[in-house]
Scaffold this motif. Structure first.
Motif, PDB file in Angstrom:
ATOM      1  N   LEU A  42     -60.014 100.273  76.675  1.00 53.17           N
ATOM      2  CA  LEU A  42     -61.410 100.675  76.485  1.00 53.17           C
ATOM      3  C   LEU A  42     -62.136  99.674  75.611  1.00 53.17           C
ATOM      4  O   LEU A  42     -61.641  99.288  74.544  1.00 53.17           O
ATOM      5  CB  LEU A  42     -61.510 102.065  75.848  1.00 53.17           C
ATOM      6  CG  LEU A  42     -62.941 102.561  75.580  1.00 53.17           C
ATOM      7  CD1 LEU A  42     -63.703 102.754  76.892  1.00 53.17           C
ATOM      8  CD2 LEU A  42     -62.934 103.856  74.779  1.00 53.17           C
ATOM      9  N   THR A  43     -63.318  99.268  76.047  1.00 54.07           N
ATOM     10  CA  THR A  43     -64.224  98.435  75.261  1.00 54.07           C
ATOM     11  C   THR A  43     -65.477  99.248  74.994  1.00 54.07           C
ATOM     12  O   THR A  43     -66.086  99.782  75.929  1.00 54.07           O
ATOM     13  CB  THR A  43     -64.594  97.153  76.027  1.00 54.07           C
ATOM     14  OG1 THR A  43     -63.409  96.384  76.268  1.00 54.07           O
ATOM     15  CG2 THR A  43     -65.593  96.311  75.240  1.00 54.07           C
ATOM     16  N   VAL A  44     -65.879  99.348  73.718  1.00 56.23           N
ATOM     17  CA  VAL A  44     -67.059 100.124  73.356  1.00 56.23           C
ATOM     18  C   VAL A  44     -68.110  99.184  72.778  1.00 56.23           C
ATOM     19  O   VAL A  44     -67.847  98.476  71.797  1.00 56.23           O
ATOM     20  CB  VAL A  44     -66.729 101.236  72.338  1.00 56.23           C
ATOM     21  CG1 VAL A  44     -67.974 102.082  72.058  1.00 56.23           C
ATOM     22  CG2 VAL A  44     -65.602 102.117  72.851  1.00 56.23           C
ATOM     23  N   GLY A  45     -69.281  99.185  73.387  1.00 56.19           N
ATOM     24  CA  GLY A  45     -70.392  98.380  72.895  1.00 56.19           C
ATOM     25  C   GLY A  45     -71.169  99.134  71.834  1.00 56.19           C
ATOM     26  O   GLY A  45     -71.857 100.106  72.140  1.00 56.19           O
ATOM     27  N   CYS A  46     -71.037  98.689  70.596  1.00 50.80           N
ATOM     28  CA  CYS A  46     -71.808  99.226  69.472  1.00 50.80           C
ATOM     29  C   CYS A  46     -72.612  98.082  68.866  1.00 50.80           C
ATOM     30  O   CYS A  46     -72.814  98.024  67.646  1.00 50.80           O
ATOM     31  CB  CYS A  46     -70.879  99.831  68.422  1.00 50.80           C
ATOM     32  SG  CYS A  46     -69.810 101.151  69.010  1.00 50.80           S
ATOM     33  N   ASP A  47     -73.042  97.159  69.714  1.00 56.25           N
ATOM     34  CA  ASP A  47     -73.623  95.900  69.257  1.00 56.25           C
ATOM     35  C   ASP A  47     -75.144  95.873  69.332  1.00 56.25           C
ATOM     36  O   ASP A  47     -75.751  94.815  69.501  1.00 56.25           O
ATOM     37  CB  ASP A  47     -73.017  94.717  70.015  1.00 56.25           C
ATOM     38  CG  ASP A  47     -72.930  94.918  71.524  1.00 56.25           C
ATOM     39  OD1 ASP A  47     -73.091  96.058  71.979  1.00 56.25           O
ATOM     40  OD2 ASP A  47     -72.704  93.926  72.234  1.00 56.25           O
ATOM     41  N   GLY A  48     -75.760  97.045  69.176  1.00 56.04           N
ATOM     42  CA  GLY A  48     -77.180  97.093  68.888  1.00 56.04           C
ATOM     43  C   GLY A  48     -78.100  96.966  70.083  1.00 56.04           C
ATOM     44  O   GLY A  48     -77.690  96.935  71.242  1.00 56.04           O
ATOM     45  N   ARG A  49     -79.386  96.861  69.759  1.00 48.12           N
ATOM     46  CA  ARG A  49     -80.442  96.918  70.779  1.00 48.12           C
ATOM     47  C   ARG A  49     -80.397  95.738  71.738  1.00 48.12           C
ATOM     48  O   ARG A  49     -80.875  95.824  72.855  1.00 48.12           O
ATOM     49  CB  ARG A  49     -81.811  97.033  70.111  1.00 48.12           C
ATOM     50  CG  ARG A  49     -82.198  95.879  69.206  1.00 48.12           C
ATOM     51  CD  ARG A  49     -83.520  96.143  68.493  1.00 48.12           C
ATOM     52  NE  ARG A  49     -83.452  97.352  67.687  1.00 48.12           N
ATOM     53  CZ  ARG A  49     -84.296  98.383  67.806  1.00 48.12           C
ATOM     54  NH1 ARG A  49     -85.281  98.335  68.682  1.00 48.12           N
ATOM     55  NH2 ARG A  49     -84.177  99.439  67.033  1.00 48.12           N
ATOM     56  N   TRP A  50     -79.840  94.599  71.301  1.00 50.30           N
ATOM     57  CA  TRP A  50     -79.729  93.440  72.189  1.00 50.30           C
ATOM     58  C   TRP A  50     -78.274  93.280  72.639  1.00 50.30           C
ATOM     59  O   TRP A  50     -77.758  92.181  72.747  1.00 50.30           O
ATOM     60  CB  TRP A  50     -80.214  92.178  71.473  1.00 50.30           C
ATOM     61  CG  TRP A  50     -81.525  92.336  70.782  1.00 50.30           C
ATOM     62  CD1 TRP A  50     -81.771  92.241  69.446  1.00 50.30           C
ATOM     63  CD2 TRP A  50     -82.787  92.631  71.388  1.00 50.30           C
ATOM     64  NE1 TRP A  50     -83.098  92.450  69.170  1.00 50.30           N
ATOM     65  CE2 TRP A  50     -83.753  92.702  70.345  1.00 50.30           C
ATOM     66  CE3 TRP A  50     -83.202  92.848  72.688  1.00 50.30           C
ATOM     67  CZ2 TRP A  50     -85.095  92.977  70.581  1.00 50.30           C
ATOM     68  CZ3 TRP A  50     -84.550  93.134  72.926  1.00 50.30           C
ATOM     69  CH2 TRP A  50     -85.468  93.183  71.881  1.00 50.30           C
ATOM     70  N   GLY A  59     -74.847 104.348  70.515  1.00 56.22           N
ATOM     71  CA  GLY A  59     -75.798 103.887  69.509  1.00 56.22           C
ATOM     72  C   GLY A  59     -76.949 103.137  70.145  1.00 56.22           C
ATOM     73  O   GLY A  59     -77.359 103.422  71.273  1.00 56.22           O
ATOM     74  N   ASP A  60     -77.479 102.159  69.427  1.00 57.09           N
ATOM     75  CA  ASP A  60     -78.624 101.396  69.934  1.00 57.09           C
ATOM     76  C   ASP A  60     -78.298 100.618  71.194  1.00 57.09           C
ATOM     77  O   ASP A  60     -79.208 100.234  71.931  1.00 57.09           O
ATOM     78  CB  ASP A  60     -79.131 100.436  68.859  1.00 57.09           C
ATOM     79  CG  ASP A  60     -80.183 101.078  67.963  1.00 57.09           C
ATOM     80  OD1 ASP A  60     -80.512 102.253  68.184  1.00 57.09           O
ATOM     81  OD2 ASP A  60     -80.670 100.400  67.037  1.00 57.09           O
ATOM     82  N   ALA A  61     -77.025 100.369  71.465  1.00 56.48           N
ATOM     83  CA  ALA A  61     -76.672  99.705  72.716  1.00 56.48           C
ATOM     84  C   ALA A  61     -76.983 100.585  73.918  1.00 56.48           C
ATOM     85  O   ALA A  61     -77.282 100.088  75.003  1.00 56.48           O
ATOM     86  CB  ALA A  61     -75.188  99.335  72.719  1.00 56.48           C
ATOM     87  N   ALA A  62     -76.941 101.915  73.721  1.00 54.63           N
ATOM     88  CA  ALA A  62     -77.227 102.857  74.803  1.00 54.63           C
ATOM     89  C   ALA A  62     -78.635 103.395  74.741  1.00 54.63           C
ATOM     90  O   ALA A  62     -79.203 103.770  75.766  1.00 54.63           O
ATOM     91  CB  ALA A  62     -76.235 104.027  74.763  1.00 54.63           C
ATOM     92  N   HIS A  63     -79.213 103.447  73.528  1.00 57.88           N
ATOM     93  CA  HIS A  63     -80.548 104.042  73.374  1.00 57.88           C
ATOM     94  C   HIS A  63     -81.255 103.454  72.152  1.00 57.88           C
ATOM     95  O   HIS A  63     -81.340 104.091  71.112  1.00 57.88           O
ATOM     96  CB  HIS A  63     -80.452 105.574  73.249  1.00 57.88           C
ATOM     97  CG  HIS A  63     -79.433 106.038  72.250  1.00 57.88           C
ATOM     98  ND1 HIS A  63     -79.640 106.008  70.877  1.00 57.88           N
ATOM     99  CD2 HIS A  63     -78.204 106.558  72.421  1.00 57.88           C
ATOM    100  CE1 HIS A  63     -78.590 106.483  70.252  1.00 57.88           C
ATOM    101  NE2 HIS A  63     -77.692 106.825  71.160  1.00 57.88           N
ATOM    102  N   PRO A  64     -81.767 102.230  72.245  1.00 61.15           N
ATOM    103  CA  PRO A  64     -82.518 101.676  71.111  1.00 61.15           C
ATOM    104  C   PRO A  64     -83.668 102.600  70.738  1.00 61.15           C
ATOM    105  O   PRO A  64     -84.389 103.097  71.602  1.00 61.15           O
ATOM    106  CB  PRO A  64     -83.007 100.317  71.614  1.00 61.15           C
ATOM    107  CG  PRO A  64     -82.870 100.373  73.099  1.00 61.15           C
ATOM    108  CD  PRO A  64     -81.764 101.312  73.396  1.00 61.15           C
ATOM    109  N   ILE A  91     -63.910  97.425  69.797  1.00 61.23           N
ATOM    110  CA  ILE A  91     -65.283  97.834  69.515  1.00 61.23           C
ATOM    111  C   ILE A  91     -66.096  96.597  69.184  1.00 61.23           C
ATOM    112  O   ILE A  91     -65.755  95.861  68.252  1.00 61.23           O
ATOM    113  CB  ILE A  91     -65.326  98.838  68.349  1.00 61.23           C
ATOM    114  CG1 ILE A  91     -64.551 100.111  68.720  1.00 61.23           C
ATOM    115  CG2 ILE A  91     -66.770  99.173  67.971  1.00 61.23           C
ATOM    116  CD1 ILE A  91     -64.378 101.075  67.565  1.00 61.23           C
ATOM    117  N   ALA A  92     -67.145  96.360  69.937  1.00 62.78           N
ATOM    118  CA  ALA A  92     -68.045  95.236  69.687  1.00 62.78           C
ATOM    119  C   ALA A  92     -69.152  95.708  68.761  1.00 62.78           C
ATOM    120  O   ALA A  92     -69.954  96.567  69.133  1.00 62.78           O
ATOM    121  CB  ALA A  92     -68.628  94.717  70.995  1.00 62.78           C
ATOM    122  N   GLY A  93     -69.189  95.178  67.547  1.00 58.21           N
ATOM    123  CA  GLY A  93     -70.245  95.526  66.609  1.00 58.21           C
ATOM    124  C   GLY A  93     -69.734  96.352  65.450  1.00 58.21           C
ATOM    125  O   GLY A  93     -69.188  97.440  65.645  1.00 58.21           O
TER     126      GLY A  93
END
Length: 494
Positions: free
Chosen positions: A158-166, A288-293, A8-10
């Motif tokens: 699996l890699t999950v991007g939870c690393d925010g709006r940027w 999260g914000d990585a998918a929908h800021p 999980i990134a973030g």
């Protein structure tokens, strides 16, 4: 090469919650957080009723209640000199009829501590993802830089991007946001209290101004909205002009406002709002914000991110235990979460057009019609509280993560070694014999009866068990249920 079940990134709300839930499901998980700690100014600090209920379901309610926090029961707005109760959370049903305002660092620390109790959970601070690993068109993990600058590789199905709006993960996947136009950026400041004042949140809107302040105990956390893209131009004015403006809006004294010493004390939030048409690629997912800021309107970003994490854990825990994650299961996460996300963004765009755009353009000269309806029919403030505080399709804790109490029943995922006797409040881990996947073979006999209120999803090895109230009656001490590992039905009753 190092391997894990999920990376999980973030380490924000989505990443920490997802890591905790997957670890409780027996999935090995590594959370990579680029900062050395969780201490950052002006992060989302509002925890809504849906998240408060989730914490109760995870057995973390008492620990959360012990954090330093304030409570918001009513959201008040002053619009052109008229006061409106925009949302009245006291009208909600259930034990949490308020929004809790807690420093996000403490909330994340609570999740980190709960995760540390799980053998499958690992949190690495000062670790930032720099790129994704790929093989035959599928993401197979990440490359990350540690606090010393050393690059490591971490393989995972699996890699999950939870690393925010940027999001770096989103950028690496080549997923493009469908952005929504927003009228504002936000200046954020802290203003110390002169004496105990009004608690909660207060918003002021009018011709040429829009600002919201939250009482954080010994200071006010204040957001002052500016027209989008005008930051540099407005900062060319003396800081005294900004201090005077805040004094006019909130009645703060020059002594209080002297804490804003220069423009360096005024932090900028560049607002971005959008939605990914697709949240996944083979072997990877953004939530999260990585998918929908989100716009900061309503302070719902943290809670939507947490709800995303819960849905992700429920849908992907079993495939992750098998080490096989079909693309169809990744796509199911977006399908599950699209309605509540789109509904919130629709409401945010409506508030932008109704309040913020006219306020910043200097044309907000009267109370908008929806606000006038709230003023005339106060019962509507309960509906707005539900939509903002609970929302559409709220997520419950997956059964494999639920704390079990007397008088509840259901299917459970049994993990870890059994204790001599179950405690009055017992987690699945405390009740389960065997390892993370249960004993290798044979029936399992539990001497306690455990109950859940809702039917539990079948995830991993399951036993039907129950937890009886201890007492003098011998029936409370009889072995309860014997069930075969992974069997859909108990082999015997009490």
């Amino acid at each position: 090469m190092e391997r894990t079940g999920c990376v999980i990134a973030g380490g924000g709300p989505a990443g920490m919650m997802l890591g905790l839930l997957l670890a409780r499901a027996g999935v090995e998980v590594v959370v990579l957080e680029k900062h050395q700690d969780f201490l950052r100014d002006f992060r989302g600090d509002t925890v809504h009723p849906s998240t408060l209920r989730l914490l109760d379901e995870l057995g973390l309610g008492p620990q959360f209640a012990a954090l330093s926090r304030s409570v918001l029961e009513r959201m008040k707005m002053d619009i052109g000199g008229e006061t409106v109760i925009a949302a009245d959370f006291s009208k909600l049903r259930g034990p949490h009829r308020h929004i809790a305002m807690v420093p996000q660092s403490e909330f994340l620390g609570l999740l980190a501590k709960a995760g540390a109790d799980e053998p499958a959970f690992s949190l690495r601070m000062g670790a930032s993802v720099v790129s994704l690993r790929r093989d035959a068109g599928r993401v197979t993990g990440v490359r990350y830089r540690d606090e010393t600058g050393t690059i490591h590789e971490l393989a995972a199905p699996l890699t999950v991007g939870c690393d925010g709006r940027w999001s770096t993960v989103r950028q690496e996947l080549g997923l493009a946001l469908k952005e929504s136009e927003v009228p504002m950026d936000v200046w954020q400041v802290r203003v110390p209290k002169a004496e105990p004042g009004e608690q909660g949140v207060f918003a002021r809107f009018g011709p040429g101004y829009a600002s919201v302040t939250m009482d954080r105990g010994d200071y006010y956390q204040t957001s002052y909205l500016i027209p989008r893209g005008h930051n540099a131009q407005l900062r060319s004015a003396p800081i005294e002009d900004f201090r005077s403006r805040l004094g006019e809006l909130f009645g703060w004294t020059p002594t209080q406002l002297s804490a804003i010493r220069s423009w360096d004390d005024v932090k900028l939030l560049e607002v971005t709002m959008g939605l990914l048409p697709r949240w996944h690629a083979p072997g990877a997912l953004c939530i999260g914000d990585a998918a929908h800021p989100m716009s900061p309107v309503g302070g719902v970003g943290v809670n939507l991110a947490v709800q995303d994490a819960v849905a992700t854990a429920r849908l992907l825990a079993e495939p992750l235990r098998r080490g096989e994650i079909p693309v169809s299961r990744l796509a199911a996460v977006r399908r599950r979460r699209l309605l509540p996300t789109a509904a919130v963004q629709f409401n945010q765009r409506g508030e932008h057009d109704m309040l913020l755009r006219p306020a910043l353009a200097g044309t907000l000269n009267r109370l908008p019609t929806p606000m006038r309806a709230l003023q005339r029919f106060p019962a509507l403030s309960g509906l707005t509280a539900y939509l903002g505080g609970v929302g559409l399709r709220p997520e419950h804790a997956p059964a494999f993560c639920t704390t079990v109490r007397y008088g509840q029943s259901g299917w459970l995922n049994c993990r870890r070694a059994a204790h001599d006797g179950p405690p009055r409040t017992a987690t699945l881990a405390e009740l389960a014999p065997g390892g993370a996947r249960g004993p290798a073979s044979g029936p399992v006999r539990l001497a306690a009866r455990v109950r859940l209120r809702r039917p539990a999803a079948h995830v991993g090895p399951l036993w039907m068990v129950s937890l009886d109230q201890p007492g003098s009656d011998s029936q409370h001490h009889r072995p309860a249920v014997t069930a075969q590992l992974g069997s859909p039905e108990p082999e015997s009753g009490r």
